[in-house]
Design a protein around this motif. Structure first.
Motif, PDB file in Angstrom:
ATOM      1  N   GLN A   1       0.265 -10.272   0.759  1.00 46.44           N
ATOM      2  CA  GLN A   1      -0.958 -10.120   0.107  1.00 46.44           C
ATOM      3  C   GLN A   1      -2.196 -10.304   0.899  1.00 46.44           C
ATOM      4  OE1 GLN A   1      -0.920 -12.455  -3.449  1.00 46.44           O
ATOM      5  NE2 GLN A   1      -2.875 -11.978  -4.052  1.00 46.44           N
ATOM      6  N   ARG A   3      -5.712 -11.523   2.137  1.00 45.25           N
ATOM      7  CA  ARG A   3      -6.608 -12.318   1.836  1.00 45.25           C
ATOM      8  C   ARG A   3      -7.889 -12.606   2.740  1.00 45.25           C
ATOM      9  NH1 ARG A   3      -5.295 -19.041   1.006  1.00 45.25           N
ATOM     10  NH2 ARG A   3      -7.450 -19.521   0.434  1.00 45.25           N
ATOM     11  N   GLY A  26      -2.682 -11.421   6.180  1.00 41.99           N
ATOM     12  CA  GLY A  26      -1.959 -10.699   5.125  1.00 41.99           C
ATOM     13  C   GLY A  26      -1.988  -9.400   5.543  1.00 41.99           C
ATOM     14  N   TYR A  27      -2.557  -8.709   6.485  1.00 44.92           N
ATOM     15  CA  TYR A  27      -2.736  -7.386   6.848  1.00 44.92           C
ATOM     16  C   TYR A  27      -2.001  -7.188   7.919  1.00 44.92           C
ATOM     17  CZ  TYR A  27      -4.435  -2.410   6.863  1.00 44.92           C
ATOM     18  OH  TYR A  27      -4.550  -1.168   6.994  1.00 44.92           O
ATOM     19  N   TYR A 115     -10.197  -4.720  -0.286  1.00 40.86           N
ATOM     20  CA  TYR A 115     -10.143  -6.331  -0.297  1.00 40.86           C
ATOM     21  C   TYR A 115     -11.509  -6.886  -0.127  1.00 40.86           C
ATOM     22  CZ  TYR A 115      -5.469  -4.358   1.278  1.00 40.86           C
ATOM     23  OH  TYR A 115      -4.632  -3.594   1.393  1.00 40.86           O
TER      24      TYR A 115
END
Length: 126
Positions: A1, A3, A26-27, A115
């Protein structure tokens, strides 16, 4: 995920400086573009600055040109916003955003961003 976490907001007097930071986690790859938006009560969210990781192109809102500088640590997926010469009208909640558009000649609207961070408050007193 994915963030995004912002830091660096606060209260300053007009003419002062602040440096905002945003870390994306998280990427699995370098974020194609990262940007800063701001929103004041009763107003729409507006783009402040964007930086494209492929080539490092930057674009600014006219209201902040010459005073704000966006920079990127692509390896760490971190983006910074150096704000100098702050004015009371810069008072707003500032949001970090990350998107998958690899390159454009302009700031992108909020709908183009996948995001978002929670925001950090910047207050400039006269």
């Amino acid at each position: 995920q994915v963030r995004l976490e912002e830091s660096g907001g606060g209260s300053v007097q007009a003419g002062g400086s602040l440096r905002l930071a945003c870390a994306a986690s998280g990427y699995p790859h370098r974020m194609p573009n990262m940007a800063w938006f701001r929103q004041s009560p009763g107003k729409e969210r507006e783009g402040v600055a964007v930086i494209y990781s492929n080539g490092g192109s930057t674009y600014y809102a006219d209201s902040v040109k010459g005073r704000f500088t966006i920079s990127l640590d692509g390896a760490e997926n971190k983006v910074f916003l150096q704000m100098n010469g702050l004015k009371p009208e810069d008072t707003a909640m500032y949001y970090c955003a990350a998107g998958k558009t690899t390159w454009a000649h302009r700031l992108l609207p909020p709908r183009e961003y996948n995001y978002w961070g929670q925001g950090t408050q910047v207050t400039v007193s006269s």
